[in-house]
Write an enzyme that holds these catalytic residues in place. Structure first.
Site, PDB file in Angstrom:
ATOM      1  N   ASP A 144      -8.880  -4.226  -6.299  1.00  0.00           N
ATOM      2  CA  ASP A 144      -8.488  -3.493  -5.089  1.00  0.00           C
ATOM      3  C   ASP A 144      -9.573  -2.491  -4.702  1.00  0.00           C
ATOM      4  OD1 ASP A 144      -7.175  -1.822  -3.159  1.00  0.00           O
ATOM      5  OD2 ASP A 144      -5.245  -2.446  -3.968  1.00  0.00           O
ATOM      6  N   SER A 185       0.845  -1.189   0.000  1.00  0.00           N
ATOM      7  CA  SER A 185       0.000   0.000   0.000  1.00  0.00           C
ATOM      8  C   SER A 185       0.893   1.256   0.000  1.00  0.00           C
ATOM      9  CB  SER A 185      -0.954  -0.032   1.193  1.00  0.00           C
ATOM     10  OG  SER A 185      -1.951   0.942   1.089  1.00  0.00           O
ATOM     11  N   HIS A 207      -7.661  -5.198  -1.696  1.00  0.00           N
ATOM     12  CA  HIS A 207      -6.394  -4.627  -1.225  1.00  0.00           C
ATOM     13  C   HIS A 207      -5.595  -5.597  -0.358  1.00  0.00           C
ATOM     14  CE1 HIS A 207      -3.714  -1.266  -0.705  1.00  0.00           C
ATOM     15  NE2 HIS A 207      -3.841  -1.258   0.619  1.00  0.00           N
TER      16      HIS A 207
END
Length: 236
Positions: free
Chosen positions: A192, A117, A224
């Site tokens: 995602d 991330s 994600h």
């Protein structure tokens, strides 16, 4: 710092940096994980990977740069406002270079970095902007172009895109892709629900345009966490 089993300070070890770097959280913490916390479960999952790397002979290290929520005061926290990644690149690079000089058992010619991330975004920027330091990188679910992320996070730390054009440009990894020298793996779930997959496609197009080969692993329709389905990352 995680050291391999049977650590011998007379040897030279490859280094793996686990990075986050963005204002949302720290990675260098002196506390126990709370199994009820989503963030702590994320730490636990990444920690298992880092321990596995250490067991294979890597020294694994992490640093918190300016802007992270470390208890160091307002000036430290506000340093990244409007220009997140230039600060991350400067601080993280200085930190690993200092550590390499002070610890003779670390091999400066074998430094890898990875993150998820925001840590994936930091990994890209460090691979592109400090290419002589980091030889290998793995960026999972990164944000290569800050204009393609959600407003509640990005505008909180960067201001409005039209009012901070240079800041967004200087913090977006896609604009520095020509600096890539090492081996890079990009991993992203095409479904995602947090980081827009289109940003990774934009970066891949730029790397193709530049003739910069990278490894890419797409997880179709995964979110994600890339935790859906068998034989993937699982919940702790």
């Amino acid at each position: 710092m995680l050291k391999p089993p049977g650590f011998d300070p007379a040897r030279k070890y490859p280094v793996l940096v686990f990075v986050y770097g963005e204002p949302f959280l720290q990675v260098v913490l002196d506390n126990w994980w709370n199994p009820e916390s989503d963030i702590d479960r994320w730490f636990a999952q990444n920690s298992m990977f880092n321990h596995a790397a250490a067991s294979e002979g890597y020294v694994v290290v992490s640093f918190d740069n300016r802007g992270t929520p470390a208890p160091k005061g307002r000036a430290w926290r506000k340093m990244v406002y409007g220009a997140i990644h230039p600060v991350i690149v400067k601080d993280q690079t200085a930190a690993i270079e200092s550590l390499l000089k002070s610890r003779s058992y670390l091999d400066a010619s074998r430094v890898a970095i990875w993150g998820w991330s925001g840590g994936g975004s930091s990994t890209l920027n460090l691979m592109f902007r400090s290419p002589d330091v980091y030889k290998v990188g793995m960026a999972v679910a990164p944000v290569p172009e800050l204009r393609l992320y959600d407003t509640i996070y990005q505008e909180r730390y960067m201001g409005l895109p039209l009012q901070n054009v240079e800041g967004y440009k200087n913090s977006s990894a896609v604009n520095f892709a020509e600096g890539l020298k090492g081996h890079l793996l990009i991993v992203h779930g095409s479904g995602d629900d947090n980081v827009h997959y289109s940003g990774t496609e934009l970066l891949l197009n730029r790397l193709i345009e530049l003739g910069k080969p990278v490894d890419f692993m797409e997880y179709p329709s995964r979110t994600h966490c890339i935790c859906e389905g068998a034989e993937q990352r699982t919940s702790v």
